[in-house]
Design an enzyme around this catalytic site. Sequence first.
Site, PDB file in Angstrom:
ATOM      1  N   ASP A  21       0.811  -1.216   0.000  1.00 12.22           N
ATOM      2  CA  ASP A  21       0.000   0.000   0.000  1.00 12.22           C
ATOM      3  C   ASP A  21       0.844   1.265   0.000  1.00 12.22           C
ATOM      4  O   ASP A  21       0.330   2.356  -0.247  1.00 12.22           O
ATOM      5  CB  ASP A  21      -0.861   0.012   1.275  1.00 12.22           C
TER       6      ASP A  21
HETATM    7  C1  BGC Z   1       0.478   1.196   6.296  1.00 14.42           C
HETATM    8  C2  BGC Z   1       0.188  -0.005   5.450  1.00 14.42           C
HETATM    9  C3  BGC Z   1      -1.292  -0.144   5.232  1.00 14.42           C
HETATM   10  C4  BGC Z   1      -1.856   1.180   4.719  1.00 14.42           C
HETATM   11  C5  BGC Z   1      -3.343   1.139   4.463  1.00 14.42           C
HETATM   12  C6  BGC Z   1      -0.189   2.415   5.748  1.00 14.42           C
HETATM   13  O1  BGC Z   1       0.029   3.507   6.589  1.00 14.42           O
HETATM   14  O2  BGC Z   1       1.871   1.373   6.370  1.00 14.42           O
HETATM   15  O3  BGC Z   1       0.733  -1.163   6.055  1.00 14.42           O
HETATM   16  O4  BGC Z   1      -1.520  -1.154   4.320  1.00 14.42           O
HETATM   17  O5  BGC Z   1      -1.561   2.213   5.602  1.00 14.42           O
HETATM   18  O6  BGC Z   1      -4.099   1.131   5.593  1.00 14.42           O
HETATM   19  C1  NOJ Z   2      -1.459  -3.747   5.519  1.00 13.09           C
HETATM   20  C2  NOJ Z   2      -2.675  -3.780   4.647  1.00 13.09           C
HETATM   21  O1  NOJ Z   2      -3.801  -4.202   5.414  1.00 13.09           O
HETATM   22  C3  NOJ Z   2      -2.470  -4.718   3.477  1.00 13.09           C
HETATM   23  O2  NOJ Z   2      -3.591  -4.674   2.630  1.00 13.09           O
HETATM   24  C4  NOJ Z   2      -1.227  -4.364   2.733  1.00 13.09           C
HETATM   25  O3  NOJ Z   2      -1.046  -5.311   1.709  1.00 13.09           O
HETATM   26  C5  NOJ Z   2      -0.019  -4.350   3.647  1.00 13.09           C
HETATM   27  N1  NOJ Z   2      -0.270  -3.482   4.768  1.00 13.09           N
HETATM   28  C6  NOJ Z   2       1.249  -3.888   2.942  1.00 13.09           C
HETATM   29  O4  NOJ Z   2       1.219  -2.538   2.645  1.00 13.09           O
END
Ligand code: BGC
Ligand code: NOJ
Length: 814
Positions: A487
């Site tokens: 993400d």
């Molecule tokens: C986090 C990710 C997560 C994303 C969406 C980010 O701040 O680092 O791990 O997937 O938010 O919620």
């Molecule tokens: C947490 C999110 O819930 C997931 O969808 C994502 O793939 C990982 N972070 C990596 O960014």
Amino acid sequence: MRYGHFDDQHREYVITRPDTPLPWINYLGCEAYFGIISNTAGGYSFYRDARLRRLTRYRYNNAPFDFGGRYLYLRDNATGTFWSPSWQPTRTPLDQYQCRHGLGYTTIASNCKKVEAETCYFVPLGENLEIWRCRVTNRRQKPAKLSLFSSIEFCLWDAQDDATNFQRNFSTGQVEIEDAVIYHKTEYRERRNHFAYFACSAKPAGFDTQRDTFLGPYRSWDNPAAVERGKSFNSVAHGWAPIGSHHIKLSLKPGETKEVIFLLGYHENPVDQKFDPPGSQTLNKKTVKPVIAKYLDGKNAEAAFQKLREYWDGLLGIYQVNSPDPHANRMVNIWNAYQCMATFNMSRSASFYESGIGRGLGFRDSNQDLLGFVHMVPARARERILDLSATQFKTGGAFHQYQPLTKRGNNDIGSGFNDDPHWLILGVAAYLKETGDWSILDEPVQFENEPGSEQPLYEHLRRSISYTLERLGPHGLPLIGRADWNDCLNLNCFSDTPGQSFQTTTNKEGKVAESVFIAGLFVLAAKELAAIAAMRNPDEAKHYLAEAAKMEKTIYDHGWDGEWFVRAYDDFGRPVGSKVCDEGKIFIESQGMCIMAGIGLNDGKAKQALESVNKHLATRHGIVLQQPAFSKYHLHLGEISSYPPGYKENAGIFCHNNPWIIIAETMVGNGRRAFDYYTRINPSAREKIGDLHRCEPYVFAQMIAGKDAPTHGEAKNSWLTGTAAWTYYTFTQWILGIRTGYEGLIIDPCIPAKWAGFKVSRLYRGERFDIEVRNPNAVMKGVRRVVVDGVEVPDRLLRPTGKQPHHSVVVEMG
Ligand code: BGC
Ligand code: NOJ
């Protein structure tokens, strides 16, 4: 420092001091009513949706942390001293303390001033309520006159509004008190038809429902005025902050125990029967009273507790392993499976790190969660698949999240995460392999929850594939969109405005930036869909295989960097995750995903990529996400470079994708390394470094700080993470290698050579397979023969017969 120990026999983790490095939490409820509970009784409850139907308040990020909970107070009426039997909130030193987190329940026991208290918190199956069964014992030589106070703080339902909209909230609170039951009915007068209640089995000497009266001016939960003076105020909340508190007087002879049951529950009335008598403003309690009466009876509470235990015996009994490694055994047999239930239920919504107001159920997350859950309750997995696919767009793209209460796509977050659609194929494949229930493919499912748009689920899967084929970039690789699995790799975002959401702000149309990760995922999903199609339409299967082969070639042409797979191409068409980069030269995701898709297995590239992972990314605490970490913010890369080096996606050990590398290692036959990588992130194996690890030793964490962080080895974001399902799936299906296939169980272990063997008992499609794997030649991989009920099975597939409930299987490796 040890903070507790595992009790495998009782399937509990026993915490022996209350001041754990972080709150070590557990979940109550596994159907519709849920709660989180810490080892000091902190936490909150909600019905279905942690944001929209929150029952009680909790103070996130408080100092001290973990504040707000299911608190009891004991007061010695002879001296006026009082304490919390769960340590918080008074934090009075306890002579003994023990918290047992079990499967769906938590018991906190303590002894203070020779008064013992033991409270067991749980949610009965099929009910929307929680029971706090409190037993108080007088261990003194003389009689004890005690007061027991209960307390909870009601949330005014929408947790977001509750925490921000004070100009309104301070004037809406309403309660009713009848027969010592405190009913919380804020907004019931208007559009709500639900209320909460807090009841108690003993006849109370008094009650309080107004927070500031109970606490007294400028006081906190650590010294409520009512508790200090030993007498409730009988306050009736109107506006401000409604709470529930009972005052129970207990006279105990030496050695005597008394049990008091508290119930906190949620109840709905039909919209046209909200009031009793009709036309009044009084809650209709006709249907709730029998429920309350039932569970205030100790016998019924005990029976409900036993049923809960049996329920978990059944669920865990589906897959049990006895391997030479006790840490792996307890994770597979107990905790990892249990964590998979939590992630299935909560997605990423409510934990100590997820406030319950941020996120609904994620499309990619929930599909992956199925990998570790589908064998436990396939019917719920089926329902989830249908709910998820109904949020898919006609284009094949998907709402990135939906709210569990409404099951509708979340417009604020929207769509455009270009990996999303493929996870649906993997989720459905896992379901088919587990159940053999092909009828799901013909289920009519809406697009975007739009009535009339129904198409068979199978058509949704087709569109998942065409979504990518219609969105290829300059190299023929899939366009990344807002982001793929990572993400934080936001190649179209270019955000220079503080506070802007990296994931939903897109400044570029995104016709250039491509993802090698999605390319790998596409190959994996297309091959899976080909296998599914082969059962229905072989020509279509050929088409998917051809597309997979084409993408594979593109990956070879543009996604191979010489020693590893490239991660992506940015908006300028420059590689990300390549030796030509200054930072972020090698990423974990594309290595794991491309190899899982079978790429590079025949020409040594997979092995070479895995050597590179070992050389550049592996640490003793797990495999970091990329190297070198980004030392500064890169506008064209986005959130990944917003984190200080070593945290989260910026070179943290993002445990979620460590299993991808582990699976890849099993695919190339390196069982020693696969198991070693698994053990590095296994919380049970890390229990001995609890002061460094800090998170709960019984569940996987999303992240362990990477080698660039000063806190290397410190875990964060425990519980709600894709790590739960992926580690479970990886260990059971790839290391132990008892893998579900479309026609049966595939036997393909990949273990450390020094393992002499292991045993697995697996209930599969209604038949139990007791499997003994022998490894007489000390190999890591390879099966010489499989004997089922005394007969050798040449294709080494365990097929349910539909006739025989039990099979004995002997597997010889070599
Ligand atoms: C986090 C990710 C997560 C994303 C969406 C980010 O701040 O680092 O791990 O997937 O938010 O919620
Ligand atoms: C947490 C999110 O819930 C997931 O969808 C994502 O793939 C990982 N972070 C990596 O960014």
